[in-house]
Structure formats: structure tokens, C-alpha cells
Design a protein around this motif. Sequence first.
Motif, PDB file in Angstrom:
ATOM      1  N   LEU A 187      -2.609  -0.632   4.994  1.00  0.00           N
ATOM      2  CA  LEU A 187      -3.577  -0.273   3.959  1.00  0.00           C
ATOM      3  C   LEU A 187      -4.356   0.959   4.409  1.00  0.00           C
ATOM      4  O   LEU A 187      -4.655   1.128   5.599  1.00  0.00           O
ATOM      5  CB  LEU A 187      -4.551  -1.428   3.695  1.00  0.00           C
ATOM      6  N   GLU A 188      -4.708   1.807   3.453  1.00  0.00           N
ATOM      7  CA  GLU A 188      -5.396   3.051   3.783  1.00  0.00           C
ATOM      8  C   GLU A 188      -6.736   2.802   4.465  1.00  0.00           C
ATOM      9  O   GLU A 188      -7.112   3.501   5.418  1.00  0.00           O
ATOM     10  CB  GLU A 188      -5.605   3.876   2.508  1.00  0.00           C
ATOM     11  N   TYR A 189      -7.474   1.811   3.978  1.00  0.00           N
ATOM     12  CA  TYR A 189      -8.759   1.470   4.570  1.00  0.00           C
ATOM     13  C   TYR A 189      -8.583   0.158   5.323  1.00  0.00           C
ATOM     14  O   TYR A 189      -8.644  -0.924   4.744  1.00  0.00           O
ATOM     15  CB  TYR A 189      -9.842   1.345   3.495  1.00  0.00           C
ATOM     16  N   GLY A 235       5.656  -3.962  -1.724  1.00  0.00           N
ATOM     17  CA  GLY A 235       5.461  -3.038  -2.829  1.00  0.00           C
ATOM     18  C   GLY A 235       5.922  -1.658  -2.433  1.00  0.00           C
ATOM     19  O   GLY A 235       6.929  -1.502  -1.754  1.00  0.00           O
ATOM     20  N   VAL A 236       5.148  -0.662  -2.832  1.00  0.00           N
ATOM     21  CA  VAL A 236       5.438   0.724  -2.459  1.00  0.00           C
ATOM     22  C   VAL A 236       4.133   1.401  -2.080  1.00  0.00           C
ATOM     23  O   VAL A 236       3.044   0.950  -2.459  1.00  0.00           O
ATOM     24  CB  VAL A 236       6.127   1.506  -3.606  1.00  0.00           C
ATOM     25  N   MET A 262      -1.959   0.735  -0.557  1.00  0.00           N
ATOM     26  CA  MET A 262      -0.878   0.535   0.403  1.00  0.00           C
ATOM     27  C   MET A 262      -0.350   1.884   0.876  1.00  0.00           C
ATOM     28  O   MET A 262      -0.182   2.806   0.083  1.00  0.00           O
ATOM     29  CB  MET A 262       0.251  -0.292  -0.218  1.00  0.00           C
ATOM     30  N   THR A 263      -0.082   1.985   2.175  1.00  0.00           N
ATOM     31  CA  THR A 263       0.449   3.223   2.750  1.00  0.00           C
ATOM     32  C   THR A 263       1.915   3.090   3.140  1.00  0.00           C
ATOM     33  O   THR A 263       2.498   4.025   3.683  1.00  0.00           O
ATOM     34  CB  THR A 263      -0.369   3.614   3.992  1.00  0.00           C
ATOM     35  N   ALA A 266       2.371  -4.467   3.370  1.00  0.00           N
ATOM     36  CA  ALA A 266       1.013  -4.564   3.898  1.00  0.00           C
ATOM     37  C   ALA A 266       0.817  -5.997   4.371  1.00  0.00           C
ATOM     38  O   ALA A 266       1.297  -6.950   3.748  1.00  0.00           O
ATOM     39  CB  ALA A 266      -0.025  -4.196   2.844  1.00  0.00           C
ATOM     40  N   ARG A 267       0.132  -6.147   5.472  1.00  0.00           N
ATOM     41  CA  ARG A 267      -0.082  -7.471   6.059  1.00  0.00           C
ATOM     42  C   ARG A 267      -1.573  -7.672   6.312  1.00  0.00           C
ATOM     43  O   ARG A 267      -2.282  -6.743   6.713  1.00  0.00           O
ATOM     44  CB  ARG A 267       0.692  -7.581   7.370  1.00  0.00           C
TER      45      ARG A 267
END
Length: 214
Positions: free
Chosen positions: A171-173, A148-149, A192-193, A197-198
Amino acid sequence: MRAIILANGDLGDPVWARRQFQPGDLIVCADGGLRHARTLGLSPHAIVGDLDSLDIDEREQLATANCQLLAYPTRKNETDLELALLYAVERGATEITVLGAVGDRLDQTLANVLLLAHPALADVKVRLVVGATTAQAVRGGQECLLHGVSGDTVSLLPLRGNVTGITTTGLEYGLDNGTLYFALARGISNVMTAAEARLQVGEGVLLVIHSRQT
């Protein structure tokens, strides 16, 4: 093999829905999902359900078009979508996308989401697609990669009991061998950062909902 299942809920943007199809896909309608196939100008390979929405002429037309009609009693233990998913697996599908799984009936919507944890789908990649949102189940020992973005929303919810051994990146958290507890909302609205993301799951079944920015 890929399969696309059209359920009888809200299709959303037809242009977005049409992008989900690829040449060679097995197209299956869960009974009333046939209306979406007509909207998208698609010829299904099979229709599964009680077929009460089809008159004699429509049945003959579909049979002439080599569409398999799998009729079941109205009084049955499975929903039409569950039967369509099992049919796709029997045909050898290893990846299934479901459109039209969300609608006005909360009970049907919840049942459709919970089908992601169906034991028969343990080795199949199944996604529920609702516009720019995708839902999938990640089981213990499996890994999930999201594309994604930065800024996309990702929610993580246990589907069946507590989920342990969750490790995420992008991910931010973040979680590092963490636990999410059933019926608690801690995993909602992560962000998502990066473009990817995994996440990995140790034990349990985790619902992963990815909402892309539009």
C-alpha cells in the motif's frame, strides 16, 4: 462450505453478481433478496425473514423446489440479513459472500456493514460485495491478503474501538505496527502499489474496503 446471501438492497450489475456464484454454493435469500435470485435465474436453498412478500402459490412452488422457508415475526430484534448470516453459519459455512447489502436506506446500509463485526462471524470469512467493491472485517490476530492491480483503492476503518498493531505491505501509505483510531478518517483512500496487498491486525476489528479499478 461457501454460502451466498442475497439481501434486499441494490444488486448492481447482474453480470458481475453472477460471477460470484460457484457450483455447490449454499444460496440464501434474506426475504426480499428473493427478487435478485429471480433476476439471476437462481434457485435458493433457503429464504429467511417474515416472508410477507410471498403469496401462497409462491410458497408452494418454493417448497416443491426443496427451498426451506424460515419464517420470523415482523416484530423482531434481528434484521433479515442478520438471521440469514446466522443460518449460514449454523449450516456450516466458513465463507460467506453477501450481495445486495447496500441501498437507499442509510440506516440499513450501516447496520449491514456493522454486521461484519458480529461475534458469531469471528471464525467465518464474510464479504459484502457491491460491484467492484468488497468489504470485509479483519480481527485481531488475523491477516488479510488482497488481490487486485496497482492503483486499486483500499480504505481501512476501525469498526469497534481503536485498532492497534496494523502492519501493511503493498500500500502507498504503509503502517508498521500502527494504530487507527475509531471515528477518525486517516485510513481512507489508500492505494495498492502492486497486484497484492497484505495487512495484519494486532487487536481490534478493522473494516477493509477494496475498490477495484473497472
